[in-house]
Design a protein around this motif. Sequence first.
Motif, mmCIF file in Angstrom:
data_model
loop_
_atom_site.group_PDB
_atom_site.id
_atom_site.type_symbol
_atom_site.label_atom_id
_atom_site.label_comp_id
_atom_site.label_asym_id
_atom_site.label_seq_id
_atom_site.Cartn_x
_atom_site.Cartn_y
_atom_site.Cartn_z
ATOM 1 N N PRO A 209 0.391 -1.180 -0.227
ATOM 2 C CA PRO A 209 0.378 0.215 0.070
ATOM 3 C C PRO A 209 0.821 1.087 0.137
ATOM 4 N N SER A 210 0.327 1.512 -0.254
ATOM 5 C CA SER A 210 1.239 3.469 -1.152
ATOM 6 C C SER A 210 0.727 4.321 0.098
ATOM 7 N N GLY A 211 -0.496 4.399 0.765
ATOM 8 C CA GLY A 211 -1.387 5.403 2.218
ATOM 9 C C GLY A 211 -2.282 6.567 1.206
ATOM 10 N N ARG A 212 -2.508 5.491 0.017
ATOM 11 C CA ARG A 212 -4.025 5.782 -0.519
ATOM 12 C C ARG A 212 -5.330 5.639 -0.142
ATOM 13 N N LEU A 213 -6.020 6.176 0.488
ATOM 14 C CA LEU A 213 -6.667 6.512 1.289
ATOM 15 C C LEU A 213 -8.289 6.573 0.589
ATOM 16 N N LEU A 214 -10.195 6.157 0.632
ATOM 17 C CA LEU A 214 -10.790 7.326 0.105
ATOM 18 C C LEU A 214 -11.969 6.984 1.033
ATOM 19 N N TYR A 215 -12.815 7.924 0.855
ATOM 20 C CA TYR A 215 -14.626 7.776 0.970
ATOM 21 C C TYR A 215 -15.608 7.988 0.411
ATOM 22 N N ILE A 229 -10.637 13.039 8.977
ATOM 23 C CA ILE A 229 -9.889 14.212 8.688
ATOM 24 C C ILE A 229 -9.234 14.380 9.991
ATOM 25 N N LYS A 230 -9.523 14.034 11.034
ATOM 26 C CA LYS A 230 -9.010 14.291 12.820
ATOM 27 C C LYS A 230 -8.269 12.919 12.625
ATOM 28 N N ALA A 231 -8.330 11.862 12.182
ATOM 29 C CA ALA A 231 -7.122 10.431 12.325
ATOM 30 C C ALA A 231 -6.692 11.758 11.381
ATOM 31 N N PHE A 232 -6.987 12.114 10.484
ATOM 32 C CA PHE A 232 -5.487 12.147 8.764
ATOM 33 C C PHE A 232 -4.539 13.236 9.552
ATOM 34 N N ASN A 233 -5.078 13.468 11.068
ATOM 35 C CA ASN A 233 -3.791 15.100 11.171
ATOM 36 C C ASN A 233 -3.066 14.267 12.398
ATOM 37 N N PHE A 234 -3.615 13.431 13.497
ATOM 38 C CA PHE A 234 -2.603 12.811 14.079
ATOM 39 C C PHE A 234 -1.861 11.589 12.715
ATOM 40 N N LEU A 235 -2.073 11.200 12.285
ATOM 41 C CA LEU A 235 -0.989 10.434 10.704
ATOM 42 C C LEU A 235 -0.102 11.089 10.461
ATOM 43 N N HIS A 236 -0.997 12.579 10.143
ATOM 44 C CA HIS A 236 0.432 13.491 9.415
ATOM 45 C C HIS A 236 1.364 13.436 10.142
ATOM 46 N N LYS A 237 1.429 13.856 11.396
ATOM 47 C CA LYS A 237 2.446 14.003 12.160
ATOM 48 C C LYS A 237 2.883 13.067 12.664
ATOM 49 N N ASN A 238 2.721 11.628 12.947
ATOM 50 C CA ASN A 238 3.374 10.572 12.946
ATOM 51 C C ASN A 238 3.477 9.838 12.298
ATOM 52 N N TYR A 239 2.655 9.547 11.255
ATOM 53 C CA TYR A 239 3.149 8.340 10.307
ATOM 54 C C TYR A 239 4.635 8.790 9.252
ATOM 55 N N GLU A 240 5.482 8.541 8.818
ATOM 56 C CA GLU A 240 6.808 8.472 8.512
ATOM 57 C C GLU A 240 6.331 9.091 6.786
ATOM 58 N N SER A 241 5.464 7.333 6.391
ATOM 59 C CA SER A 241 6.140 7.688 4.719
ATOM 60 C C SER A 241 4.230 9.171 4.343
ATOM 61 N N ASP A 242 4.164 8.471 3.218
ATOM 62 C CA ASP A 242 3.216 9.638 2.772
ATOM 63 C C ASP A 242 2.238 9.009 2.292
ATOM 64 N N ILE A 243 0.598 10.296 2.882
ATOM 65 C CA ILE A 243 -0.792 9.644 2.956
ATOM 66 C C ILE A 243 -1.045 10.436 2.374
ATOM 67 N N PHE A 244 -2.715 10.455 1.250
ATOM 68 C CA PHE A 244 -3.462 11.078 0.608
ATOM 69 C C PHE A 244 -4.814 10.631 0.753
ATOM 70 N N LEU A 245 -5.565 11.297 0.910
ATOM 71 C CA LEU A 245 -7.052 10.954 0.957
ATOM 72 C C LEU A 245 -8.111 11.406 0.546
ATOM 73 N N ARG A 348 -4.900 4.988 14.959
ATOM 74 C CA ARG A 348 -4.543 3.201 14.699
ATOM 75 C C ARG A 348 -4.786 2.609 13.559
ATOM 76 N N LYS A 349 -5.839 1.936 13.235
ATOM 77 C CA LYS A 349 -6.189 0.844 13.038
ATOM 78 C C LYS A 349 -5.427 1.361 10.941
ATOM 79 N N ILE A 350 -5.710 2.824 10.536
ATOM 80 C CA ILE A 350 -4.786 2.781 9.600
ATOM 81 C C ILE A 350 -3.671 2.838 9.797
ATOM 82 N N GLN A 351 -2.559 2.479 10.204
ATOM 83 C CA GLN A 351 -1.201 2.821 10.377
ATOM 84 C C GLN A 351 -1.039 1.415 10.248
ATOM 85 N N HIS A 352 -1.543 0.431 11.559
ATOM 86 C CA HIS A 352 -1.634 -0.912 11.522
ATOM 87 C C HIS A 352 -1.398 -1.256 10.267
#
Length: 397
Positions: A209-215, A229-245, A348-352
């Motif tokens: 997975p390359s971090g591309r999330l979808l709603y 969006i709030k979960a993305f804020n946590f991920l943006h600070k703590n997840y080392e790889s790129d993520i997109f929503l 946490r579940k997204i990062q996992h």
Amino acid sequence: MKILAFSSLYPPFYKGGYEIAAKSFIDNLRKRGHQVTVVSSKYGVTQDNENDPDILRNLHYLNFNHLNESFYIKFPWICSILSSIRRFILTIFNVIIAGKIIRRYDPDILFLWDMREISYHTVFSKVKKKIPIVIMVEDEVFNWHTINNRFFSTFSLSKDYIRFNHIFCVSKVMKDYAILAGYDINRISVVPNGISNDWLLKKITIKKPSGRLLYVGRLSKIKGIHNIIKAFNFLHKNYESDIFLTITGSGDQEYVTYLKALITKFNLMKIVRFQEKLSYQKLKDVYTQHDLLIVSSIYREPFGLILIEAMSRGIPVIASNIGGPSEIIKDQITGLLYAPNDPKDLARKIQHLLTDHALYNRIRSNAIAEVKNHYLIENVSNQIEQTLIGLLKDGRK
């Protein structure tokens, strides 16, 4: 069988999975040789976009379309009075129109889908002879006690007023509502929504997975998109790889404005984007362009067709552990579940799932198999067909 099917909306005009599921079931019943005529509203119809003789778009759509969700919240009593008067008048017209259609087609079965915006009175006030009536419950119709019903009520599913011959529920959640409303448990069966075989991903390969999330879905507060969006804020600070929503859909503009303000507040403008609502078939490509689908509802979602769609395309789903999605997803097997309204748990579940590639690919394979075994329209339609045939046999005894 001659079946007359009623639905407030019918594709290509739809607002969600309800109408898409209705068309899938009806198309499959037609393939089995049954004569199915659809009766729907005039919503979206022009002279050039409807030429199917088996779809009658003659009924009036009762909803106050030009008042958005926020206006209803701010001025509930004004909207209630105006909407109820309008519904009362248009329901009278619908009763007359439906009566003529029922007499003309003389069906063996009346199959009701979502009729709140064309009124259940449309059918029940005109059924003079003993025609079996079944309903597909894909929303909280048995719990529909809103302010709109206090004046000139056009909708009631009281068991003393309507006696369905059978009730199909898309989930155990909906079955529980029907039982609480007083319906005979022996006349209720759970039949999930299904999708056609061509949705299944034919070949699955190991994927990182390359971090591309979808709603995907309606943009409304009860859908809980703000928690993504709030979960993305946590991920943006703590997840080392790129993520997109990608947020795909349409809905309440005031809520969309709130979401955009939240994105700006968290400085997520470069990694979160909005996409307009897409046609059903175009969603196939959208799913395969992403790595995860997030279903973030904060209410008891009746089912969740988008889960089945994503799973069929080999896209793992992370869903809130409430309502229909919690019945579809087997946690850690066919997807992940997180605590409703808890963006930190969602993060946490997204990062996992993005970091555990073995789990990610195992869920992909399991999800496709789950859809193949339990959610193909050819299989679930068989249960409906057998029930309808049984009703006709019982009526002839």
